[in-house]
Design a protein around this motif. Structure first.
Motif, PDB file in Angstrom:
ATOM      1  N   VAL A   1       9.344   0.610   6.115  1.00 18.52           N
ATOM      2  CA  VAL A   1       7.933   0.226   6.212  1.00 18.52           C
ATOM      3  C   VAL A   1       7.710  -1.224   5.792  1.00 18.52           C
ATOM      4  O   VAL A   1       6.571  -1.660   5.643  1.00 18.52           O
ATOM      5  N   SER A   2       8.783  -1.956   5.621  1.00 16.79           N
ATOM      6  CA  SER A   2       8.685  -3.317   5.077  1.00 16.79           C
ATOM      7  C   SER A   2       7.871  -4.246   5.972  1.00 16.79           C
ATOM      8  O   SER A   2       7.315  -5.246   5.502  1.00 16.79           O
ATOM      9  N   HIS A   3       7.780  -3.932   7.268  1.00 21.10           N
ATOM     10  CA  HIS A   3       7.084  -4.795   8.219  1.00 21.10           C
ATOM     11  C   HIS A   3       5.595  -4.482   8.323  1.00 21.10           C
ATOM     12  O   HIS A   3       4.848  -5.230   8.963  1.00 21.10           O
ATOM     13  N   LEU A   4       5.148  -3.394   7.719  1.00 18.32           N
ATOM     14  CA  LEU A   4       3.767  -2.955   7.894  1.00 18.32           C
ATOM     15  C   LEU A   4       2.799  -3.783   7.041  1.00 18.32           C
ATOM     16  O   LEU A   4       3.090  -4.132   5.897  1.00 18.32           O
ATOM     17  N   VAL A   5       1.641  -4.062   7.617  1.00 19.47           N
ATOM     18  CA  VAL A   5       0.554  -4.703   6.874  1.00 19.47           C
ATOM     19  C   VAL A   5      -0.313  -3.603   6.273  1.00 19.47           C
ATOM     20  O   VAL A   5      -0.772  -2.703   6.988  1.00 19.47           O
ATOM     21  N   VAL A   6      -0.525  -3.672   4.975  1.00 17.55           N
ATOM     22  CA  VAL A   6      -1.319  -2.660   4.272  1.00 17.55           C
ATOM     23  C   VAL A   6      -2.660  -3.258   3.883  1.00 17.55           C
ATOM     24  O   VAL A   6      -2.728  -4.282   3.196  1.00 17.55           O
ATOM     25  N   GLY A   7      -3.727  -2.621   4.325  1.00 18.92           N
ATOM     26  CA  GLY A   7      -5.066  -3.022   3.917  1.00 18.92           C
ATOM     27  C   GLY A   7      -5.565  -2.131   2.802  1.00 18.92           C
ATOM     28  O   GLY A   7      -5.236  -0.944   2.755  1.00 18.92           O
ATOM     29  N   VAL A   8      -6.366  -2.691   1.904  1.00 15.25           N
ATOM     30  CA  VAL A   8      -6.941  -1.920   0.798  1.00 15.25           C
ATOM     31  C   VAL A   8      -8.448  -2.117   0.808  1.00 15.25           C
ATOM     32  O   VAL A   8      -8.955  -3.167   0.414  1.00 15.25           O
ATOM     33  N   LEU A   9      -9.157  -1.118   1.319  1.00 13.28           N
ATOM     34  CA  LEU A   9     -10.618  -1.164   1.279  1.00 13.28           C
ATOM     35  C   LEU A   9     -11.067  -0.870  -0.150  1.00 13.28           C
ATOM     36  O   LEU A   9     -10.606   0.078  -0.764  1.00 13.28           O
TER      37      LEU A   9
END
Length: 238
Positions: free
Chosen positions: A25-33
């Protein structure tokens, strides 16, 4: 030489453990609402520290950008809509009072995304914290009902915001219970949790079981108050 059954069982358990065969999952962009709140800030900090690309969202883009600059580690800030649109996986860490309204307003931006709900519907009175009744059953089930075009999971409920934000704490030794209907999605969230030093992502059932996971936070708050601690959970024999 034939190995004892106990040795074979141990080896089998290790092979089947929660950290095995999880996706990259190293390539995934994680958003935090809700990324400017304590829990959101802490999760953003830990995930970015583990090498994840992170975007924190807020109703105010300026507030999110200021928080991101304060946190550093390459974290970006944006308003909630841009945060959701620019991310592959979106963690919902908003206050319970604004949970439904926020998700309804972002339904289009969250379509096709993995949504990770970590909201705990709790009330507080003189006796301490207690779980609130949610018509859908839980915050995660409410999210699933409001976001029919998203893949909703539940995770990150039992983490101390104090520990998450304390950069002098290198490891947080706790397990993250992950719930959901889609196996690929839950394994993605398990993998994200397992990137944070000390943590493991553990599959803990379907969304219909999210209520007791969310409610358990009330018990942890009681533990923390009594023992002046920042308690977490460990799942044994896994």
């Amino acid at each position: 030489m034939t190995q004892p059954d106990s040795v074979n069982a141990t080896a089998a358990a290790a092979t089947a453990g929660p950290g095995r065969n999880l996706p990259d999952v190293s390539h995934l962009v994680v958003g935090v609402l809700g990324g400017t709140g304590d829990q959101g800030r802490g999760l953003a900090l830990r995930l970015a520290g583990a090498g994840q690309q992170v975007v924190i969202g807020s109703r105010s883009a300026e507030r999110a950008e200021a928080c991101a600059a304060e946190l550093g580690r390459g974290i970006r800030g944006a308003d909630n809509a841009a945060c959701a649109a620019d991310s592959d996986v979106v963690i919902v860490a908003v206050p319970w009072e604004g949970h439904a309204e926020t998700l309804v307003s972002l339904r289009a931006e969250l379509a096709g995304k993995i949504v990770v709900d970590c909201v705990n519907p709790l009330g507080f009175d003189k006796q301490g914290a207690y779980p609130l009744r949610v018509p859908e059953g839980s915050a995660a089930q409410q999210a699933a009902a409001l976001l029919p075009d998203s893949t909703v999971t539940a995770a990150f409920h039992h983490l101390s915001a104090v520990l998450l934000q304390d950069e002098s704490v290198e490891r947080i030794d706790t397990d993250v219970m992950v719930l959901g209907e889609d196996r690929a999605a839950t394994e993605t969230v398990q993998a994200l949790a397992s990137r944070i030093p000390g943590m493991r992502g553990i599959f803990a059932g379907r969304l219909r079981n999210a209520h007791q996971v969310e409610s358990l936070v009330a018990n942890l708050i009681s533990v923390n108050r009594r023992y002046k601690a920042h308690a977490g959970l460990r799942i044994t024999d896994v």
